[in-house]
Scaffold this active site. Structure first.
Site, PDB file in Angstrom:
ATOM      1  N   GLU A 120       0.838  -1.208   0.000  1.00  0.00           N
ATOM      2  CA  GLU A 120       0.000   0.000   0.000  1.00  0.00           C
ATOM      3  C   GLU A 120       0.874   1.260   0.000  1.00  0.00           C
ATOM      4  O   GLU A 120       0.530   2.260  -0.626  1.00  0.00           O
ATOM      5  CB  GLU A 120      -0.926   0.005   1.223  1.00  0.00           C
ATOM      6  CG  GLU A 120      -1.958  -1.111   1.221  1.00  0.00           C
ATOM      7  CD  GLU A 120      -3.002  -0.936   0.122  1.00  0.00           C
ATOM      8  OE1 GLU A 120      -2.640  -1.118  -1.067  1.00  0.00           O
ATOM      9  OE2 GLU A 120      -4.147  -0.650   0.439  1.00  0.00           O
ATOM     10  N   THR A 168      -6.295   6.224  -4.864  1.00  0.00           N
ATOM     11  CA  THR A 168      -6.192   6.448  -3.418  1.00  0.00           C
ATOM     12  C   THR A 168      -5.189   7.563  -3.144  1.00  0.00           C
ATOM     13  O   THR A 168      -5.392   8.402  -2.259  1.00  0.00           O
ATOM     14  CB  THR A 168      -5.775   5.139  -2.723  1.00  0.00           C
ATOM     15  OG1 THR A 168      -6.728   4.134  -3.070  1.00  0.00           O
ATOM     16  CG2 THR A 168      -5.738   5.289  -1.213  1.00  0.00           C
TER      17      THR A 168
HETATM   18  N1  LIG Z   1      -1.651  -5.966  -7.553  1.00  0.00           N
HETATM   19  C1  LIG Z   1      -2.267  -4.798  -7.752  1.00  0.00           C
HETATM   20  N2  LIG Z   1      -3.615  -4.760  -7.805  1.00  0.00           N
HETATM   21  C2  LIG Z   1      -4.262  -3.578  -8.039  1.00  0.00           C
HETATM   22  N3  LIG Z   1      -3.647  -2.397  -8.252  1.00  0.00           N
HETATM   23  C3  LIG Z   1      -2.300  -2.386  -8.196  1.00  0.00           C
HETATM   24  C4  LIG Z   1      -1.557  -3.582  -7.935  1.00  0.00           C
HETATM   25  N4  LIG Z   1      -0.245  -3.255  -7.934  1.00  0.00           N
HETATM   26  C5  LIG Z   1      -0.165  -1.931  -8.195  1.00  0.00           C
HETATM   27  N5  LIG Z   1      -1.401  -1.401  -8.362  1.00  0.00           N
HETATM   28  C6  LIG Z   1      -1.702   0.010  -8.645  1.00  0.00           C
HETATM   29  O1  LIG Z   1      -2.388   0.548  -7.520  1.00  0.00           O
HETATM   30  C7  LIG Z   1      -3.331   1.522  -7.953  1.00  0.00           C
HETATM   31  C8  LIG Z   1      -4.686   1.104  -7.399  1.00  0.00           C
HETATM   32  O2  LIG Z   1      -4.652   1.151  -6.018  1.00  0.00           O
HETATM   33  P1  LIG Z   1      -5.551   2.177  -5.231  1.00  0.00           P
HETATM   34  O3  LIG Z   1      -5.479   3.524  -5.876  1.00  0.00           O
HETATM   35  O4  LIG Z   1      -5.180   2.046  -3.794  1.00  0.00           O
HETATM   36  O5  LIG Z   1      -7.012   1.621  -5.499  1.00  0.00           O
HETATM   37  P2  LIG Z   1      -7.827   0.509  -4.774  1.00  0.00           P
HETATM   38  O6  LIG Z   1      -8.780   1.228  -3.908  1.00  0.00           O
HETATM   39  O7  LIG Z   1      -8.590  -0.197  -5.825  1.00  0.00           O
HETATM   40  O8  LIG Z   1      -6.856  -0.360  -4.057  1.00  0.00           O
HETATM   41  C9  LIG Z   1      -3.329   1.537  -9.460  1.00  0.00           C
HETATM   42  O9  LIG Z   1      -2.494   2.606  -9.880  1.00  0.00           O
HETATM   43  C10 LIG Z   1      -2.672   0.209  -9.805  1.00  0.00           C
HETATM   44  O10 LIG Z   1      -1.979   0.225 -11.032  1.00  0.00           O
HETATM   45  N1  LIG Z   2      -7.763   4.643   4.580  1.00  0.00           N
HETATM   46  C1  LIG Z   2      -7.475   4.648   3.162  1.00  0.00           C
HETATM   47  C2  LIG Z   2      -8.252   3.540   2.496  1.00  0.00           C
HETATM   48  C3  LIG Z   2      -8.096   3.480   0.989  1.00  0.00           C
HETATM   49  O1  LIG Z   2      -8.884   2.402   0.511  1.00  0.00           O
HETATM   50  P1  LIG Z   2      -8.923   2.027  -1.043  1.00  0.00           P
HETATM   51  O2  LIG Z   2      -9.776   0.816  -1.120  1.00  0.00           O
HETATM   52  O3  LIG Z   2      -9.527   3.200  -1.748  1.00  0.00           O
HETATM   53  O4  LIG Z   2      -7.508   1.785  -1.466  1.00  0.00           O
HETATM   54  C4  LIG Z   2      -7.914   6.005   2.614  1.00  0.00           C
HETATM   55  O5  LIG Z   2      -9.045   6.377   2.875  1.00  0.00           O
HETATM   56  O6  LIG Z   2      -7.113   6.676   1.941  1.00  0.00           O
END
Ligand SMILES: Nc1ncnc2c1ncn2[C@@H]1O[C@H](COP(=O)(O)OP(=O)(O)O)[C@@H](O)[C@H]1O
Ligand SMILES: N[C@@H](CCOP(=O)(O)O)C(=O)O
Length: 293
Positions: A120, A168
């Site tokens: 993350e 995020t």
């Molecule tokens: N294994 C993975 N699965 C999903 N997203 C990934 C992964 N590895 C890297 N990413 C990247 O993380 C981002 C998505 O994560 P995030 O913004 O936290 O959304 P989510 O809420 O769906 O987790 C995208 O830019 C994606 O390319």
């Molecule tokens: N506490 C984080 C949770 C993000 O969750 P995601 O499912 O959108 O990756 C935030 O609120 O930024």
């Protein structure tokens, strides 16, 4: 070869920013691993075209590094990225469980939480563990700087995922630096109500405890149609509605008998403004499950 299914999650639940999370019954990522001299990643499934296969940019690569466990890792995405349903965390949690078993590291699920959170940190800039904790442990989880508490809860939910993307990282950029004492007091009250609701499996208390005046109002502006969809879900009987994680997913808590109607109302409200969406009629569910082939 080892296979792990790790569930989508919904973090924050309004009043528990970066603290609360729940595992969802569906959707889920499935990750397969086999030992290799260096880590290689391949990805199929929902939104796979938007996810980098480079281990330095993928959450599972960060986990393999943290566990010193190089592997060929195949990810089948059930959880679309940038969803607010913990897509990046589902892969990270699955990889943590799979690689821990593949290399006999002997770490407990709780000990895997900070390791999965490394993924993350890679994608959102901070190692927030409120998605990886429920994906690893199941149920409702409360994470603090150095601890995680878990309770198995049986709460029906609708997780509505519109065809929009919110990263995020971007959604963390709109979080305010400070809050008034009045808003903090309200939020503590709501978070406490929600926690009692989870321990009693009471959707009324959980829904009532989801209100938050600090982070959520800043984020709803990033989601087209949020107010209309929230209103529609509440009218159909939802006991509480909030942004799922950082959005654009929207989470409604409900009684079992209202679930179908709420899902329909949320889909219709998005469709009225020309946005397709998928509504998962699910429940707070189990954590990552390991299968030995
Ligand atoms: N294994 C993975 N699965 C999903 N997203 C990934 C992964 N590895 C890297 N990413 C990247 O993380 C981002 C998505 O994560 P995030 O913004 O936290 O959304 P989510 O809420 O769906 O987790 C995208 O830019 C994606 O390319
Ligand atoms: N506490 C984080 C949770 C993000 O969750 P995601 O499912 O959108 O990756 C935030 O609120 O930024």
């Amino acid at each position: 070869m080892l296979t792990v299914r790790a569930p989508a999650t919904s973090a924050n639940l309004g009043s528990g920013f970066d603290v609360f999370g729940v595992a969802l019954g569906t959707p889920a990522d499935v990750v397969r691993v086999e030992r290799a001299p260096e880590t290689r990643i391949s990805i199929t499934g929902a939104g796979s075209q938007y996810i980098p296969e480079d281990p330095k940019q993928n959450t599972v690569g960060a986990v393999a590094d943290a566990l010193d466990a190089p592997a060929h890792i195949k990810i089948d995405k059930g959880v679309r990225p940038s969803s607010g349903l913990g897509s990046s965390a589902a892969s990270a949690a699955a990889a943590a469980v799979a690689l821990n078993a593949l290399y006999d590291r002997g770490l407990s699920r709780e000990e895997l939480v900070p390791i999965a959170a490394e993924g993350e940190a890679l994608v959102s800039g901070e190692a927030h563990a409120d998605n990886v904790a429920p994906s690893l442990l199941g149920g409702f989880t409360v994470v603090t700087d150095d601890d995680v508490t878990q309770v198995d809860a049986q709460i029906p939910v609708v997780a509505c995922l519109p065809e929009q993307s919110v990263s995020t990282r971007d959604a963390r950029g709109v979080v305010p630096d400070s809050a008034t004492l009045e808003d903090v007091v309200d939020t503590v009250g709501n978070a406490s109500t929600l926690t009692v609701g989870m321990t009693r499996n009471d959707p009324e208390l959980v829904g009532r405890g989801m209100n938050d005046a600090i982070v959520t109002p800043r984020r709803t502006a990033l989601i087209d149609g949020y107010d209309d969809v929230r209103e529609a879900a509440l009218e159909a009987g939802a006991t509480g509605v909030t942004v799922s994680g950082a959005g654009p997913g929207i989470l409604a808590v409900c009684h079992q008998q209202d679930q179908r109607e709420i899902a329909g109302a949320m889909v219709d409200a998005f469709e009225d403004i020309g946005i397709d969406c998928r509504a998962y009629q699910t429940h707070v569910g189990e954590g990552a499950r390991l299968y030995r082939d």
